[in-house]
Write an enzyme that holds these catalytic residues in place. Structure first.
Site, short mmCIF file in Angstrom:
data_model
loop_
_atom_site.label_atom_id
_atom_site.label_comp_id
_atom_site.label_asym_id
_atom_site.label_seq_id
_atom_site.Cartn_x
_atom_site.Cartn_y
_atom_site.Cartn_z
N TRP A 40 0.87 -1.17 0.00
CA TRP A 40 0.00 0.00 0.00
C TRP A 40 0.91 1.22 0.00
O TRP A 40 1.59 1.49 0.98
CB TRP A 40 -0.88 -0.05 1.24
CG TRP A 40 -1.76 1.11 1.60
CD1 TRP A 40 -1.69 1.83 2.76
CD2 TRP A 40 -2.87 1.66 0.88
NE1 TRP A 40 -2.68 2.77 2.80
CE2 TRP A 40 -3.42 2.69 1.65
CE3 TRP A 40 -3.44 1.35 -0.36
CZ2 TRP A 40 -4.52 3.43 1.23
CZ3 TRP A 40 -4.53 2.10 -0.78
CH2 TRP A 40 -5.06 3.12 0.00
N SER A 42 1.21 4.36 0.81
CA SER A 42 0.33 5.07 1.73
C SER A 42 0.60 6.57 1.76
O SER A 42 1.73 7.01 1.99
CB SER A 42 0.54 4.49 3.14
OG SER A 42 -0.06 5.29 4.12
N GLY A 43 -0.47 7.34 1.58
CA GLY A 43 -0.35 8.79 1.74
C GLY A 43 -0.16 9.17 3.18
O GLY A 43 0.60 10.10 3.50
N PHE A 44 -0.83 8.47 4.10
CA PHE A 44 -0.66 8.74 5.52
C PHE A 44 0.78 8.53 5.95
O PHE A 44 1.37 9.36 6.65
CB PHE A 44 -1.59 7.84 6.33
CG PHE A 44 -1.46 8.01 7.82
CD1 PHE A 44 -2.29 8.86 8.51
CD2 PHE A 44 -0.49 7.30 8.54
CE1 PHE A 44 -2.16 9.03 9.89
CE2 PHE A 44 -0.35 7.46 9.90
CZ PHE A 44 -1.19 8.33 10.59
N ASP A 54 -1.80 14.40 7.27
CA ASP A 54 -2.36 13.75 6.08
C ASP A 54 -3.61 14.53 5.67
O ASP A 54 -4.74 14.11 5.89
CB ASP A 54 -2.70 12.29 6.42
CG ASP A 54 -3.24 11.53 5.21
OD1 ASP A 54 -2.96 11.95 4.07
OD2 ASP A 54 -3.94 10.52 5.42
N ASP A 81 -2.42 4.75 -2.89
CA ASP A 81 -3.39 5.58 -2.17
C ASP A 81 -3.34 6.99 -2.77
O ASP A 81 -2.43 7.76 -2.46
CB ASP A 81 -3.00 5.59 -0.69
CG ASP A 81 -3.79 6.57 0.15
OD1 ASP A 81 -4.87 6.99 -0.29
OD2 ASP A 81 -3.32 6.90 1.26
N ARG A 155 -13.34 4.13 -2.92
CA ARG A 155 -13.42 4.13 -1.45
C ARG A 155 -14.52 5.08 -1.01
O ARG A 155 -14.45 6.28 -1.30
CB ARG A 155 -12.07 4.55 -0.88
CG ARG A 155 -12.04 4.89 0.60
CD ARG A 155 -10.61 5.12 1.03
NE ARG A 155 -10.49 5.83 2.28
CZ ARG A 155 -9.34 6.04 2.93
NH1 ARG A 155 -8.21 5.58 2.39
NH2 ARG A 155 -9.31 6.69 4.06
N HIS A 186 -14.80 1.98 4.65
CA HIS A 186 -13.94 2.41 5.75
C HIS A 186 -14.80 2.75 6.96
O HIS A 186 -15.93 3.23 6.81
CB HIS A 186 -13.13 3.63 5.30
CG HIS A 186 -11.83 3.80 6.01
ND1 HIS A 186 -11.18 2.77 6.65
CD2 HIS A 186 -11.04 4.90 6.18
CE1 HIS A 186 -10.05 3.22 7.16
NE2 HIS A 186 -9.96 4.51 6.91
#
Length: 290
Positions: A40, A42-44, A54, A81, A155, A186
């Site tokens: 993943w 990941s942007g976070f 984020d 992401d 999402r 989510h």
């Protein structure tokens, strides 16, 4: 076989793939060695690596740079992401071209407004985009991809925004109609009841994706029993584990007044050399530096 095709094949073979968040080539290498099915991007995690929130602060260019670097050091499929797609459907068209070229096997686009706020922060601003506009983003992504195995994952943040399961189902169905290959549902609840309820109510053939960060008790056995979840993304565990280890190590060094105690409890330099493939460099030196 392309990484995207391998990801689809792995889902068909096992019924459930495990995708680990990565924020660097090193974290990607460690995830691959641990046996995960994919990564993943990941942007976070990348935001945390830069020490910023984020909240769409990290640019697409920065995220793509990370993804390219990861793709160059791993064979695992990469799920990117891309938050809200960096703008409207026109921005999504550009993003899909760039992410596919960079080595992504899938993208996840969320139905919040730009700039987004990370989903699990207490009291965060969680504003949903109009369904019609988000359907356009999904349709644009599907029309733009070059590899038919490249996954477009929609999402919905309806549960995060607190508008209920019926709205989440309505939105997810609309996104399937727009061409989404999978739906990521989510939740920020501390238990998995919301996710399990949504899964039982979901009657589309399109499979589901979950990110069990807030509700860690939902393990693979329970997920498989639900029957329609095909992907679990472990969304922030890499950066949290790294930060945990660094906090503890740095504090011990200051408390001890040196590294005389901590050095034996951390990774040996030789293991870092192995992860860097130093043996390949030495072999190349022996062959070419004459």
């Amino acid at each position: 076989m392309s990484p995207a095709k391998r990801l689809r094949a792995r889902m068909a073979e096992t019924g459930l793939v495990h995708i680990m968040a990565a924020h660097s080539p090193l974290s990607a290498i460690l995830a691959e060695e641990a046996g995960f099915d994919g990564l993943w991007a990941s942007g976070f995690e990348l935001s945390a690596l830069y020490g910023v929130a984020d909240m769409s602060v990290i640019s697409m260019t920065q995220h793509l740079d990370m993804l390219r670097a990861i793709a160059g050091r791993t064979t695992l499929p990469i799920v990117a992401d891309i938050d809200t797609g960096y703008g409207n459907a026109i921005n999504v068209i550009h993003a899909i071209r760039e992410y596919e070229r960079a080595g992504a096997s899938a993208v996840v686009i969320e139905d919040k407004t730009f700039p987004k706020v990370t989903s699990l922060v207490a009291g965060g601003r969680q504003q949903l985009l109009r369904i019609e506009e988000f359907r356009g983003k999904i349709a644009a992504a599907v029309a733009t991809r070059q590899d038919p195995d490249f996954l477009v994952i929609a999402r919905t943040e309806a549960l995060i925004a607190g508008v209920g399961e019926a709205e989440a189902l309505h939105r997810a169905n609309a996104y399937v109609d727009a061409g989404a290959d999978m739906i990521l549902i989510h939740s920020k609840e501390k238990n998995p009841l919301e996710i399990e309820s949504f899964s039982r109510a979901w009657n589309e053939l399109v499979p589901l994706v979950i990110v069990p960060n807030a509700y860690p008790d939902l393990d693979a056995e329970r997920v498989k029993a639900l029957g329609n979840i095909r992907m679990m993304i472990y969304g922030n565990y890499g950066i949290r584990a790294a930060a945990t280890a660094m906090q503890e190590t740095f504090r011990r060094i200051m408390a001890d007044g040196g590294v005389q105690n901590v050095h034996k409890d951390i990774l040996a330099v030789e293991e870092v050399f192995r992860l860097q493939r130093m043996d390949e460099i030495k072999a190349a030196e022996a062959r070419f530096l004459r």
